[in-house]
Design a protein around this motif. Structure first.
Motif, PDB file in Angstrom:
ATOM      1  N   THR A 159       0.858  -1.182   0.000  1.00 25.04           N
ATOM      2  CA  THR A 159       0.000   0.000   0.000  1.00 25.04           C
ATOM      3  C   THR A 159       0.893   1.230   0.000  1.00 25.04           C
ATOM      4  OG1 THR A 159      -1.733  -1.145   1.240  1.00 25.04           O
ATOM      5  CG2 THR A 159      -1.834   1.254   1.200  1.00 25.04           C
ATOM      6  N   GLY A 160       0.511   2.254  -0.767  1.00 29.20           N
ATOM      7  CA  GLY A 160       1.291   3.490  -0.791  1.00 29.20           C
ATOM      8  C   GLY A 160       0.536   4.583  -1.521  1.00 29.20           C
ATOM      9  N   VAL A 161       0.939   5.827  -1.291  1.00 26.63           N
ATOM     10  CA  VAL A 161       0.308   6.993  -1.916  1.00 26.63           C
ATOM     11  C   VAL A 161       1.242   7.539  -2.983  1.00 26.63           C
ATOM     12  CG1 VAL A 161      -0.621   9.309  -1.530  1.00 26.63           C
ATOM     13  CG2 VAL A 161      -0.959   7.529   0.198  1.00 26.63           C
ATOM     14  N   TYR A 162       0.706   7.713  -4.194  1.00 26.35           N
ATOM     15  CA  TYR A 162       1.528   8.143  -5.324  1.00 26.35           C
ATOM     16  C   TYR A 162       0.740   9.109  -6.197  1.00 26.35           C
ATOM     17  CZ  TYR A 162       4.128   4.151  -3.655  1.00 26.35           C
ATOM     18  OH  TYR A 162       4.811   3.285  -2.849  1.00 26.35           O
ATOM     19  N   ASN A 199      -4.363  13.630 -20.536  1.00 21.82           N
ATOM     20  CA  ASN A 199      -3.796  14.978 -20.449  1.00 21.82           C
ATOM     21  C   ASN A 199      -4.177  15.695 -19.161  1.00 21.82           C
ATOM     22  OD1 ASN A 199      -2.593  14.768 -23.020  1.00 21.82           O
ATOM     23  ND2 ASN A 199      -4.527  15.320 -24.016  1.00 21.82           N
ATOM     24  N   GLU A 200      -4.852  15.002 -18.251  1.00 18.28           N
ATOM     25  CA  GLU A 200      -5.257  15.623 -17.007  1.00 18.28           C
ATOM     26  C   GLU A 200      -4.055  15.879 -16.115  1.00 18.28           C
ATOM     27  OE1 GLU A 200      -8.222  13.359 -15.056  1.00 18.28           O
ATOM     28  OE2 GLU A 200      -9.643  13.419 -16.722  1.00 18.28           O
ATOM     29  N   GLU A 201      -4.234  16.806 -15.166  1.00 21.91           N
ATOM     30  CA  GLU A 201      -3.179  17.082 -14.209  1.00 21.91           C
ATOM     31  C   GLU A 201      -3.027  15.893 -13.257  1.00 21.91           C
ATOM     32  OE1 GLU A 201      -1.043  19.680 -13.812  1.00 21.91           O
ATOM     33  OE2 GLU A 201      -1.759  20.360 -15.767  1.00 21.91           O
ATOM     34  N   PRO A 202      -1.790  15.568 -12.855  1.00 25.89           N
ATOM     35  CA  PRO A 202      -1.597  14.468 -11.896  1.00 25.89           C
ATOM     36  C   PRO A 202      -2.277  14.777 -10.564  1.00 25.89           C
ATOM     37  CG  PRO A 202       0.483  15.119 -12.936  1.00 25.89           C
ATOM     38  CD  PRO A 202      -0.520  16.163 -13.285  1.00 25.89           C
ATOM     39  N   PHE A 203      -2.756  13.736  -9.910  1.00 27.82           N
ATOM     40  CA  PHE A 203      -3.377  13.900  -8.597  1.00 27.82           C
ATOM     41  C   PHE A 203      -2.997  12.715  -7.722  1.00 27.82           C
ATOM     42  CE2 PHE A 203      -6.300  11.774 -11.427  1.00 27.82           C
ATOM     43  CZ  PHE A 203      -6.832  10.732 -10.677  1.00 27.82           C
ATOM     44  N   ASN A 204      -3.127  12.907  -6.412  1.00 27.81           N
ATOM     45  CA  ASN A 204      -2.735  11.871  -5.460  1.00 27.81           C
ATOM     46  C   ASN A 204      -3.701  10.702  -5.478  1.00 27.81           C
ATOM     47  OD1 ASN A 204      -0.417  13.069  -4.456  1.00 27.81           O
ATOM     48  ND2 ASN A 204      -1.516  14.245  -2.923  1.00 27.81           N
ATOM     49  N   ILE A 205      -3.146   9.519  -5.449  1.00 27.39           N
ATOM     50  CA  ILE A 205      -3.950   8.304  -5.343  1.00 27.39           C
ATOM     51  C   ILE A 205      -3.273   7.364  -4.353  1.00 27.39           C
ATOM     52  CG2 ILE A 205      -5.080   8.371  -7.595  1.00 27.39           C
ATOM     53  CD1 ILE A 205      -2.191   6.026  -7.257  1.00 27.39           C
ATOM     54  N   ARG A 206      -4.042   6.419  -3.865  1.00 30.81           N
ATOM     55  CA  ARG A 206      -3.472   5.384  -3.012  1.00 30.81           C
ATOM     56  C   ARG A 206      -3.571   4.053  -3.732  1.00 30.81           C
ATOM     57  NH1 ARG A 206      -5.385   3.983   3.123  1.00 30.81           N
ATOM     58  NH2 ARG A 206      -7.257   3.206   2.063  1.00 30.81           N
ATOM     59  N   LEU A 207      -2.456   3.335  -3.777  1.00 33.46           N
ATOM     60  CA  LEU A 207      -2.421   2.010  -4.384  1.00 33.46           C
ATOM     61  C   LEU A 207      -2.495   0.962  -3.286  1.00 33.46           C
ATOM     62  CD1 LEU A 207       0.432   2.192  -7.060  1.00 33.46           C
ATOM     63  CD2 LEU A 207      -2.021   2.329  -7.448  1.00 33.46           C
ATOM     64  N   HIS A 208      -3.290  -0.063  -3.552  1.00 32.36           N
ATOM     65  CA  HIS A 208      -3.301  -1.211  -2.646  1.00 32.36           C
ATOM     66  C   HIS A 208      -3.227  -2.473  -3.491  1.00 32.36           C
ATOM     67  CE1 HIS A 208      -4.043  -3.773   0.769  1.00 32.36           C
ATOM     68  NE2 HIS A 208      -5.024  -4.354   0.113  1.00 32.36           N
ATOM     69  N   GLN A 254      -7.229   4.181  -5.441  1.00 36.84           N
ATOM     70  CA  GLN A 254      -8.198   4.987  -4.715  1.00 36.84           C
ATOM     71  C   GLN A 254      -7.850   6.461  -4.807  1.00 36.84           C
ATOM     72  OE1 GLN A 254      -7.750   3.056  -0.827  1.00 36.84           O
ATOM     73  NE2 GLN A 254      -9.771   2.132  -1.087  1.00 36.84           N
ATOM     74  N   GLU A 255      -8.889   7.298  -4.804  1.00 38.41           N
ATOM     75  CA  GLU A 255      -8.712   8.739  -4.737  1.00 38.41           C
ATOM     76  C   GLU A 255      -9.315   9.244  -3.438  1.00 38.41           C
ATOM     77  OE1 GLU A 255     -10.883  10.920  -7.646  1.00 38.41           O
ATOM     78  OE2 GLU A 255     -12.720   9.770  -7.381  1.00 38.41           O
ATOM     79  N   GLN A 256      -8.846  10.403  -2.991  1.00 38.44           N
ATOM     80  CA  GLN A 256      -9.360  10.965  -1.752  1.00 38.44           C
ATOM     81  C   GLN A 256     -10.594  11.789  -2.036  1.00 38.44           C
ATOM     82  OE1 GLN A 256      -6.653  13.449   0.551  1.00 38.44           O
ATOM     83  NE2 GLN A 256      -6.927  12.067   2.284  1.00 38.44           N
ATOM     84  N   ASP A 257     -11.641  11.594  -1.228  1.00 40.55           N
ATOM     85  CA  ASP A 257     -12.891  12.307  -1.419  1.00 40.55           C
ATOM     86  C   ASP A 257     -13.472  12.649  -0.057  1.00 40.55           C
ATOM     87  OD1 ASP A 257     -14.933  13.520  -2.702  1.00 40.55           O
ATOM     88  OD2 ASP A 257     -15.633  11.746  -3.778  1.00 40.55           O
ATOM     89  N   VAL A 258     -14.300  13.676  -0.041  1.00 37.87           N
ATOM     90  CA  VAL A 258     -15.014  14.055   1.171  1.00 37.87           C
ATOM     91  C   VAL A 258     -16.429  13.526   1.047  1.00 37.87           C
ATOM     92  CG1 VAL A 258     -15.760  15.953   2.640  1.00 37.87           C
ATOM     93  CG2 VAL A 258     -13.626  16.118   1.363  1.00 37.87           C
ATOM     94  N   ILE A 259     -16.828  12.693   1.982  1.00 36.55           N
ATOM     95  CA  ILE A 259     -18.145  12.067   1.887  1.00 36.55           C
ATOM     96  C   ILE A 259     -18.935  12.334   3.151  1.00 36.55           C
ATOM     97  CG2 ILE A 259     -17.276  10.258   0.373  1.00 36.55           C
ATOM     98  CD1 ILE A 259     -17.390   8.359   2.748  1.00 36.55           C
ATOM     99  N   CYS A 260     -20.232  12.317   2.999  1.00 34.21           N
ATOM    100  CA  CYS A 260     -21.128  12.469   4.133  1.00 34.21           C
ATOM    101  C   CYS A 260     -21.349  11.087   4.736  1.00 34.21           C
ATOM    102  CB  CYS A 260     -22.457  13.072   3.692  1.00 34.21           C
ATOM    103  SG  CYS A 260     -23.632  13.317   5.041  1.00 34.21           S
ATOM    104  N   TRP A 292     -10.476   7.636   1.549  1.00 35.52           N
ATOM    105  CA  TRP A 292     -10.032   7.073   0.274  1.00 35.52           C
ATOM    106  C   TRP A 292     -11.157   6.213  -0.281  1.00 35.52           C
ATOM    107  CZ3 TRP A 292      -5.885   8.899  -1.997  1.00 35.52           C
ATOM    108  CH2 TRP A 292      -4.852   9.433  -1.233  1.00 35.52           C
ATOM    109  N   VAL A 293     -11.567   6.516  -1.500  1.00 31.70           N
ATOM    110  CA  VAL A 293     -12.637   5.753  -2.144  1.00 31.70           C
ATOM    111  C   VAL A 293     -12.098   5.130  -3.432  1.00 31.70           C
ATOM    112  CG1 VAL A 293     -14.477   7.150  -1.165  1.00 31.70           C
ATOM    113  CG2 VAL A 293     -13.495   7.792  -3.364  1.00 31.70           C
ATOM    114  N   ASP A 294     -12.643   3.994  -3.802  1.00 34.45           N
ATOM    115  CA  ASP A 294     -12.158   3.278  -4.992  1.00 34.45           C
ATOM    116  C   ASP A 294     -12.383   4.088  -6.258  1.00 34.45           C
ATOM    117  OD1 ASP A 294     -11.516   1.274  -3.290  1.00 34.45           O
ATOM    118  OD2 ASP A 294     -13.116  -0.091  -3.888  1.00 34.45           O
ATOM    119  N   LEU A 295     -11.320   4.249  -7.011  1.00 38.86           N
ATOM    120  CA  LEU A 295     -11.393   4.916  -8.312  1.00 38.86           C
ATOM    121  C   LEU A 295     -11.364   3.906  -9.439  1.00 38.86           C
ATOM    122  CD1 LEU A 295     -11.209   7.487 -10.103  1.00 38.86           C
ATOM    123  CD2 LEU A 295      -8.722   7.342  -9.854  1.00 38.86           C
TER     124      LEU A 295
END
Length: 480
Positions: free
Chosen positions: A7-10, A16-25, A34-40, A164-167
């Motif tokens: 597991t790690g964050v990369y 052509n989108e801008e890079p963004f943080n994701i977590r690999l498992h 996974q990507e980071q999201d704000v959820i209710c 972190w939610v599944d992308l």
């Protein structure tokens, strides 16, 4: 089988989108991105009834959404907005919203200083994404307290969390790894992607260091290999002993036509029974095995692992295959461990097939007479008259002291007479020169493996001796 977990964050880049943080498992049979999201996590923050929403332009991130065209649907994660009116394209955009589902992914800008929202997770500092973004429901221009949370509809017990939610989920069975820019020999800088068998791509995953990238590649490759072995065991239950699968895996094939836009194309190779199969996609059904792009008899082709001095371009971990027609094909794999797996599998497939058939006969011409040459695992070389079947001469493998060919049809063998030690030359002409040469090579290599099994493990059989001739290899082992 051994399976790796990591597991790690990369960083991830899609197109052509801008890079963004994701977590690999990495799990046994799947790579989760996974990507980071704000959820209710409790309560219902929004109403489904139609209402007016005003979005303010922020210093960073602008409005936080992209409108494709007037009157269209704006698609963002967790959002469905029906844009009916675009009143002002200045500092504010007022929209009529028919439905806004839970957490808008674009509402994640820094928290305003005078916001009174209480973060649900003090460690992450998250709050209501409405407060973060400046999105206000039922906003009125005369409202001077536009950043106050009191002007928004709230629900009792409403709580937000950053999670972190599944992308993307990439099943690993028959997936392929790639560090290279597609079709080229250019290797990305400590970055890679994983492509599932159905074509779903992870996107380009960038690691902070080359060592970290290699660690991930090796871990993913190990899981793919273990899954493949397990799958092969199940498939082999449906095939007879002489049709067992020895190897299955992805490679990149170098294009023969230099005018092609792509230098390399992905191919799926399989060693099964007496044949090497080349596919554009992994075979799933029995019928798929009959639809290979090409198939070759393993003991009539030659495999050579390329040394650094033999490489054709920037790609490493390459090998060549010379067919029974003399055509050279070049392949590349991503990792050294994958190259070793292929090398050992090809040696094993060749050895098992030679051991199974024991002998192979080819038609030839000697001194204008039609003959037959049999390469026999036990006896060596036997030449006989095609009409009468009478044996004209025979020599053991150990009596072969040298050979040469003209690259077209003729082979000259130099055998040593056991009695007087004289060298006797025999010249034969074949219609399938390369098939004969490769077959003799395969029988010699199998003989080496049979006499010294440890040679296969430590040095590799003569079929992949990296340019060293069979004769030289056998002399080194004191067989000749």
């Amino acid at each position: 089988s051994f399976f790796s977990t990591k597991t790690g964050v990369y960083l991830l880049q899609d197109g052509n989108e801008e890079p963004f943080n994701i977590r690999l498992h990495l799990a046994k049979d799947i790579l989760t991105i996974q990507e980071q999201d704000v959820i209710c996590v409790s309560g219902e923050p929004f109403y489904s009834s139609e209402r007016t929403v005003t979005i303010r332009r922020q210093t960073i991130g602008g409005f936080g959404l992209s409108i494709k065209s007037y009157g269209s649907i704006v698609n963002s994660p967790n959002i469905s907005l029906q844009v009916q009116v675009l009143r002002n394209a200045g500092e504010e955009v007022t929209l009529t919203v028919s439905f806004l589902k839970k957490t808008p992914a674009f509402l994640k800008l820094p928290l305003c200083e005078d916001c009174t929202c209480v973060p649900s997770d003090q460690s992450s500092g998250t709050s209501s994404p409405l407060c973060d973004s400046g999105l206000h429901l039922n906003y009125h221009p005369n409202n001077t307290d536009s950043l106050s949370c009191s002007s928004w509809p709230t629900s009792p017990g409403l709580r937000w969390e950053k999670r972190w939610v599944d992308l993307r989920l990439i099943p690993l069975l028959h997936s392929r790894l790639s560090q290279h820019i597609p079709g080229s020999d250019v290797c990305r800088k400590h970055a890679f992607q994983v492509i599932a068998v159905d074509g779903v791509c992870s996107g380009v995953i960038t690691c902070p260091t080359a060592e970290d990238c290699l660690d991930w590649l090796q871990a993913i490759a190990a899981n793919i290999s273990a899954l493949t072995k397990h799958n092969v065991k199940k498939i082999n239950r449906n095939f007879p002993v002489n049709q067992q699968i020895i190897y299955m895996g992805w490679v990149d094939e170098k294009e023969q036509d230099s005018g092609q836009d792509r230098m390399y194309s992905p191919k799926f190779l399989a060693l099964k029974g007496s044949s090497l199969f080349k596919f554009s996609a992994p075979p799933v059904t029995t019928w798929d095995w009959t639809r290979a792009e090409k198939s070759y008899t393993v003991y009539e082709i030659m495999c050579k692992v390329l040394k650094d001095s033999d490489l054709l371009d920037k790609r490493k971990h390459c090998f060549s295959i010379q067919t029974e027609c003399g055509e050279d094909m070049f392949y590349s794999v991503e990792l050294e461990c994958e190259l070793l797996i292929w090398e050992k599998a090809f040696q094993m497939a060749t050895f098992l097939e030679v051991e199974r058939i024991q002998c192979k006969t080819y038609a030839c011409i000697m001194e204008s007479h039609l003959m037959g040459l049999t390469v026999d695992f036990s006896m060596g070389f036997v030449c006989f008259d095609a009409a009468s079947k009478a044996v004209l001469w025979r020599y053991k493998f150990s009596q072969l002291k040298g050979s040469s060919d003209d690259g077209k049809s003729k082979i000259k063998f130099l055998f040593q007479n056991q009695d007087n030690k004289a060298i006797e030359a025999k010249e034969l002409e074949f219609s399938n020169l390369f098939a004969v040469l490769h077959c003799i090579h395969a029988f010699f290599a199998a003989k080496v493996a049979c006499l010294d099994p440890m040679f296969v493990e430590s040095q590799g059989a003569a079929t992949t001796a990296g340019g060293v001739s069979t004769l030289t290899s056998l002399k080194a082992l004191h067989i000749l």
